[in-house]
Motif scaffolding. Structure first.
Motif, PDB file in Angstrom:
ATOM      1  N   GLN A   1      36.812   2.586 -34.067  1.00 24.89           N
ATOM      2  CA  GLN A   1      35.991   3.256 -33.006  1.00 24.89           C
ATOM      3  C   GLN A   1      36.359   3.091 -32.044  1.00 24.89           C
ATOM      4  O   GLN A   1      37.155   2.119 -31.077  1.00 24.89           O
ATOM      5  CB  GLN A   1      35.032   2.031 -32.652  1.00 24.89           C
ATOM      6  CG  GLN A   1      34.231   2.012 -34.238  1.00 24.89           C
ATOM      7  CD  GLN A   1      32.983   0.760 -33.779  1.00 24.89           C
ATOM      8  OE1 GLN A   1      32.316   0.585 -33.348  1.00 24.89           O
ATOM      9  NE2 GLN A   1      32.049   0.064 -35.262  1.00 24.89           N
ATOM     10  N   TYR A   2      36.350   4.538 -31.424  1.00 30.52           N
ATOM     11  CA  TYR A   2      36.954   4.943 -30.244  1.00 30.52           C
ATOM     12  C   TYR A   2      36.136   5.486 -29.661  1.00 30.52           C
ATOM     13  O   TYR A   2      34.740   5.758 -29.621  1.00 30.52           O
ATOM     14  CB  TYR A   2      38.076   6.448 -30.459  1.00 30.52           C
ATOM     15  CG  TYR A   2      38.596   5.415 -31.422  1.00 30.52           C
ATOM     16  CD1 TYR A   2      39.936   5.453 -31.212  1.00 30.52           C
ATOM     17  CD2 TYR A   2      38.856   6.202 -32.777  1.00 30.52           C
ATOM     18  CE1 TYR A   2      40.970   5.009 -32.104  1.00 30.52           C
ATOM     19  CE2 TYR A   2      39.623   6.110 -33.480  1.00 30.52           C
ATOM     20  CZ  TYR A   2      40.778   6.184 -33.870  1.00 30.52           C
ATOM     21  OH  TYR A   2      41.858   5.625 -34.017  1.00 30.52           O
ATOM     22  N   THR A   3      36.025   5.214 -27.896  1.00 32.95           N
ATOM     23  CA  THR A   3      34.847   5.587 -26.857  1.00 32.95           C
ATOM     24  C   THR A   3      35.459   6.902 -26.516  1.00 32.95           C
ATOM     25  O   THR A   3      36.677   7.605 -26.918  1.00 32.95           O
ATOM     26  CB  THR A   3      34.869   4.952 -25.571  1.00 32.95           C
ATOM     27  OG1 THR A   3      36.530   5.089 -24.910  1.00 32.95           O
ATOM     28  CG2 THR A   3      34.868   3.531 -26.166  1.00 32.95           C
TER      29      THR A   3
ATOM     30  N   TYR B   1      30.268   5.947 -30.730  1.00 37.62           N
ATOM     31  CA  TYR B   1      31.956   6.139 -30.285  1.00 37.62           C
ATOM     32  C   TYR B   1      31.857   6.852 -31.411  1.00 37.62           C
ATOM     33  O   TYR B   1      31.720   7.707 -32.244  1.00 37.62           O
ATOM     34  CB  TYR B   1      31.859   4.449 -31.047  1.00 37.62           C
ATOM     35  CG  TYR B   1      31.535   4.166 -32.881  1.00 37.62           C
ATOM     36  CD1 TYR B   1      32.270   4.601 -33.830  1.00 37.62           C
ATOM     37  CD2 TYR B   1      29.826   4.325 -33.540  1.00 37.62           C
ATOM     38  CE1 TYR B   1      31.652   4.555 -35.312  1.00 37.62           C
ATOM     39  CE2 TYR B   1      29.601   4.109 -35.007  1.00 37.62           C
ATOM     40  CZ  TYR B   1      30.862   4.628 -35.331  1.00 37.62           C
ATOM     41  OH  TYR B   1      29.765   3.947 -37.095  1.00 37.62           O
TER      42      TYR B   1
ATOM     43  N   ASN C   1      41.884  -1.352 -31.423  1.00 35.08           N
ATOM     44  CA  ASN C   1      41.704  -0.252 -32.363  1.00 35.08           C
ATOM     45  C   ASN C   1      42.963   0.298 -33.769  1.00 35.08           C
ATOM     46  O   ASN C   1      42.408   0.724 -34.055  1.00 35.08           O
ATOM     47  CB  ASN C   1      41.281   1.097 -31.412  1.00 35.08           C
ATOM     48  CG  ASN C   1      39.994   1.257 -31.292  1.00 35.08           C
ATOM     49  OD1 ASN C   1      39.139   1.273 -31.830  1.00 35.08           O
ATOM     50  ND2 ASN C   1      38.763   2.112 -30.105  1.00 35.08           N
TER      51      ASN C   1
END
Length: 292
Positions: free
Chosen positions: A3-5, A41, A143
């Motif tokens: 999950q990336y911001t 996200y 991540n």
């Protein structure tokens, strides 16, 4: 699944978070998901999509045109660009995608293509190190797993070892000797291997001692060769609060040698005072500028 911001996407793609939000709203380029607590996200598919889009945009394609392309068209255009002899960021972006998918064939093909196009030395400085810097944020935020780190490290390590083995070094009488080592507890070897490659490529005599070396063994080797230079990389060892003490010990024990240090620990610790015979190397590629 990772999950990336949006800030992480910015770091990996080079596209500002504000621009990504505009593209998202105006062109529906990205479709963020939400956690159970309603936090936005992005997933692996979003990361790979924005890497491809950023490459096309960097090479002159307008975002309005890219937004109208089918995913298959975007991928086809990217593949075409990757075959062209160019010093752009597309090889680095492809390595990120290959790492996310653990695609060994793609990772190997990308490194091999870059090497053919610009040579091994420039591939390391212009492709591999920017790639490692990009994914550093993924390691910090969790991540990517240790498995991802081992995956990419081993593949790059193999390339370095092959390149080193292909060199023929003819020792010159009276030429200085370089000892290369990592301290006890330090296992991040890629930068040290690259130092080895650079020195051997310039016909330097190297004693390569590798990872996790006890200090007494460094002393024994130095006593045998009386090396002019000692080179090391400090990424995770020694402990941060022991760094100054360790550097002082190096300086005192090998007072007649020039000691070249590289790595995150030294670079990030601004309070450290380097002893008179220790040189901080900011870029591995500048190693020869630090020695006579």
């Amino acid at each position: 699944m990772a999950q990336y911001t949006i800030k992480e996407l910015e770091h990996l793609s080079g596209i500002k978070a504000h621009t990504l939000r505009v593209w998202e709203q105006r062109y529906n380029i990205l479709c963020p998901k939400r956690t159970e607590t309603n936090i936005r996200y992005y997933d692996d598919a979003d990361l790979k999509a924005i890497l491809n889009i950023s490459l096309l945009n960097e090479r002159g394609y307008k975002i309005s045109k890219i937004a109208k392309m089918a995913p298959e068209q975007i991928l086809q255009k990217v593949q075409q660009l990757c075959e062209e002899p160019c010093r752009g960021s597309h090889h680095t972006n492809t390595l990120v995608q290959a790492m996310v998918d653990m695609d060994e064939d793609l990772f190997d093909k990308t490194l091999s293509t870059a090497t053919l196009q610009i040579g091994f030395k420039d591939t390391m400085s212009e492709v591999v190190y920017p790639f490692l810097n990009k994914i550093g944020v993924l390691w910090q935020t969790g991540n990517i797993t240790p498995a991802h780190e081992h995956f990419v490290s081993n593949l790059i390590r193999q390339k370095l070892i092959v390149a080193i083995d292909g060199q023929v070094v003819r020792k010159q009488e009276g030429a200085p000797t370089f000892i290369l080592y990592l301290p006890e507890g330090e296992l991040h070897e890629l930068a040290l291997l690259y130092m080895n490659y650079i020195l051997r490529a310039h016909n330097k005599h190297v004693i390569y001692l590798g990872q996790n070396l006890p200090f007494k063994d460094l002393e024994l080797t130095y006593g045998q060769f009386k090396s002019s230079y000692i080179c090391t990389v400090l990424t995770s060892a020694p402990e941060r609060d022991q760094l100054q003490k360790y550097l002082n010990k190096l300086s005192d024990t090998f007072s007649e040698a020039t000691i070249v240090v590289y790595g995150y620990l030294v670079q990030s610790n601004t309070s450290v005072k380097l002893p008179h015979n220790i040189v901080h190397l900011e870029k591995v590629g500048d190693l020869l500028l630090s020695v006579k």
